[in-house]
Every structure is written in C-alpha cells, then in structure tokens.
Design an enzyme around this catalytic site. Structure first.
Site, PDB file in Angstrom:
ATOM      1  N   GLU A   2      28.640  21.276   5.497  1.00 13.81           N
ATOM      2  CA  GLU A   2      29.656  21.753   4.916  1.00 13.81           C
ATOM      3  C   GLU A   2      29.943  21.402   3.509  1.00 13.81           C
ATOM      4  O   GLU A   2      30.647  21.856   2.382  1.00 13.81           O
ATOM      5  CB  GLU A   2      31.072  21.530   5.715  1.00 13.81           C
TER       6      GLU A   2
ATOM      7  N   GLU B 160      52.979   8.339 -11.412  1.00 13.91           N
ATOM      8  CA  GLU B 160      51.757   9.001 -11.748  1.00 13.91           C
ATOM      9  C   GLU B 160      52.030  10.505 -12.437  1.00 13.91           C
ATOM     10  O   GLU B 160      51.023  10.913 -12.437  1.00 13.91           O
ATOM     11  CB  GLU B 160      50.849   9.122 -10.472  1.00 13.91           C
TER      12      GLU B 160
ATOM     13  N   HIS C 134      45.690   7.699  -0.397  1.00 11.20           N
ATOM     14  CA  HIS C 134      44.828   6.572  -0.267  1.00 11.20           C
ATOM     15  C   HIS C 134      44.108   6.686   1.037  1.00 11.20           C
ATOM     16  O   HIS C 134      44.314   6.042   2.022  1.00 11.20           O
ATOM     17  CB  HIS C 134      45.746   5.118  -0.190  1.00 11.20           C
TER      18      HIS C 134
ATOM     19  N   HIS D 195      41.173   2.318  -4.985  1.00 11.49           N
ATOM     20  CA  HIS D 195      42.526   2.749  -5.026  1.00 11.49           C
ATOM     21  C   HIS D 195      42.763   4.059  -4.059  1.00 11.49           C
ATOM     22  O   HIS D 195      43.578   4.125  -3.230  1.00 11.49           O
ATOM     23  CB  HIS D 195      43.095   3.032  -6.399  1.00 11.49           C
TER      24      HIS D 195
HETATM   25  O1  2HA Z   1      52.794   4.559  -5.708  1.00 13.12           O
HETATM   26  O2  2HA Z   1      50.036   5.522  -5.238  1.00 13.12           O
HETATM   27  O3  2HA Z   1      49.060   5.188  -7.376  1.00 13.12           O
HETATM   28  C1  2HA Z   1      52.185   5.508  -5.648  1.00 13.12           C
HETATM   29  C2  2HA Z   1      50.907   4.891  -5.908  1.00 13.12           C
HETATM   30  C3  2HA Z   1      50.377   4.647  -7.095  1.00 13.12           C
HETATM   31 ZN    ZN Z   2      47.959   5.241  -5.333  1.00 17.22          ZN
END
Ligand code: 2HA
Ligand code: ZN
Length: 281
Positions: free
Chosen positions: A175, A121, A147, A216
């Site tokens: 908050e 990323e 995540h 995601h």
């Molecule tokens: O592998 O979270 O978005 C890392 C990640 C890809």
């Molecule tokens: Zn990710």
C-alpha cells in the site's frame, strides 16, 4: 468512538479526530498540533448563526506574512493544549482564526476560551499551507503534526536521508507507494517553531505532503481529517514494521523495485504524483 456533537460542524469533526490521535499515542500532553483551512462561506455562516455576539479579536501580527492565505479561516489547536482534552473542552483546545491584513496578521473569531492562542507551530503550519494550497491546486487543507513513536524511532536508526527512508517504508507494505508516492522528506534536527525549520519544511513541501522532523515527529498535509489520519497511520505502520525488522537483525528480503513499479502502474489512477524516488539515482 463516543458520540460527540458541537454547534460548529468543523469542531464536531476535528475534536474526535484529535482525541483519536491521542489514543493512537501520537499526541501526548501538549505534543503536536492541527490546523485546517475551512471553506469561507460555511464558516462565516455558521458563526453568524450560532455565535452572533462573538466579536473578532484585535489583529495579531504573524512572524512571516502569507499573502496567498489572506482572508482564509483556519481551525487550529491552541498552544499548550492537550489533544486528550479535545472532546471535553473543544472551545478551549481549538480556536478559529481569520488571516487578515494581506496575510500579515490573524484575528481569533471563535474559541481559545481560556485566553489561548494558536500553537507555537502556527507560522510553520501557515507556510506549509501556502505551499500545499498552491501545489495541490486547493485540494489539501489540513496539516497534522504529531509525535508518532515508530516513525521518530527510525530517525535514530537510519541515515537522515529522504530517499533511503522512503524506500525502506515503501518496501514494507504494498500500500505504501500507492498512499504516499511523494515519499517522506527529511528535515534535519532543528529547533521547533522557528523560521529556519519553517523554511526547511516549505522547501521540502514543494515536492511532497509528508515531512520528517528528525528526532521530533511528522508534519503532513492532506484534504481532510480522515485522509491525513490514513496517511500518517500507514506511514507509522510501515515504520513499525521496519523497526521490528531492524531489531531482528535486518531484512533477509524485500519488496523489489520491480514490484513497486508494477504497483504504481496498476494503481496509477490513485496516485497523487509520480513516485520520483523510485527512478532517481
Ligand atoms: O508543543 O509538538 O512541536 C507542540 C509541539 C511542538
Ligand atoms: Zn512537536
């Protein structure tokens, strides 16, 4: 948190931070990534003192040039690396890279000891840094992608709409509107690591620090590890409350827009920007 020391003060800060993100359940296995724009003089001086024999790697081309980041140093998590290992193998999990050649390439100047390279990323992180460095006038320096489970759950339960998500979170805790008056900006489901998701994220980051990558995770920018942690922690907590309320059949009442307005007036000096989603139709 257990004590952890490292010759590079930035590693000493970021490694326990990454480990904490894993403990929070935000960064399982190799999920998520961090990049932190470091002060040039400090990083050059510590590397010269502590690692005088480490030579920079050959330049590696970036998929998208970032001329406004030329000469900047970033500490960044490596592709495939586990946040869980951050304090145990910091020199493998992290690397420090310098952006070179007018922002078209990077060189690794420290770390990635197993022959690693920056996260998949990284190009998206750099695109985010370029925008937020400009918009925040240099204040923001770190991007965390994780995540966070409650936050992701909402992308399956709610419309993929920035204003609707932002208001739902603001209405859960007083908050929230103070900590993220810029709201949460939704990017539709897209393939991670692509130029398309970088472009869509950058467009939203002109307006705010926090992006929802639908189904995601979260992608958020702030000044330092502590501040980005607090930002994500607050959003994740409000998401958990919202999800609990949805799972009990939905809310019976809510923090009103009038109270939200009063909160923003009362705490005006703490806000990074005006809460546009409160006024917009
Ligand atoms: O592998 O979270 O978005 C890392 C990640 C890809
Ligand atoms: Zn990710």
């Amino acid at each position: 948190m257990t004590s952890f020391s490292h010759p590079i003060p930035f590693v000493e800060q970021v490694a326990p931070f990454a480990r904490l993100c894993w403990e929070m359940g935000w960064n399982e296995a190799n999920g998520g990534n961090i990049s932190w724009r470091l002060p040039t003089e400090e990083v050059e001086s510590v590397l010269a003192r502590r690692y005088p024999n480490v030579a920079p790697s050959e330049p590696v081309k970036l998929p998208q040039p970032q001329p406004t980041l030329d000469g900047e140093y970033f500490i960044v998590t490596g592709t495939g690396q586990y946040f869980r290992h951050a304090t145990e193998y910091p020199d493998q999990v992290f690397g420090i890279v310098k952006i070179v050649d007018e922002g078209t390439a990077y060189q690794t100047v420290w770390g990635f000891n197993n022959g690693g390279r920056p996260t998949s990323e990284f190009a998206t992180h750099l695109a985010g840094h370029a925008v937020r460095k400009r918009v925040s006038k240099g204040r923001e320096r770190i991007i965390l992608h994780c995540h966070a489970p409650e936050f992701i759950a909402l992308s399956f339960l709610m419309p993929l709409d920035s204003k609707e998500l932002t208001l739902a979170l603001w209405q859960k805790m007083p908050e929230c509107i103070v900590i993220f008056p810029d709201g949460v900006r939704v990017v539709p489901p897209m393939l991670p690591g692509t130029t398309d998701i970088a472009d869509a994220s950058v467009k939203e980051m002109e307006q705010g620090r926090v992006i929802s990558w639908s189904h995601h995770g979260i992608f958020a920018s702030e000044e330092n590890p502590d501040k980005v942690f607090g930002l994500v922690e607050t959003i994740e907590k409000a998401s958990a409350m919202h999800r609990k309320i949805l799972s009990c059949g939905g809310q019976k009442q809510s923090i009103s827009n009038e109270l939200l307005k009063e909160l923003t007036d009362y705490f005006e000096r703490l806000l990074v920007c005006k809460p546009d989603f409160l006024d917009s139709k």
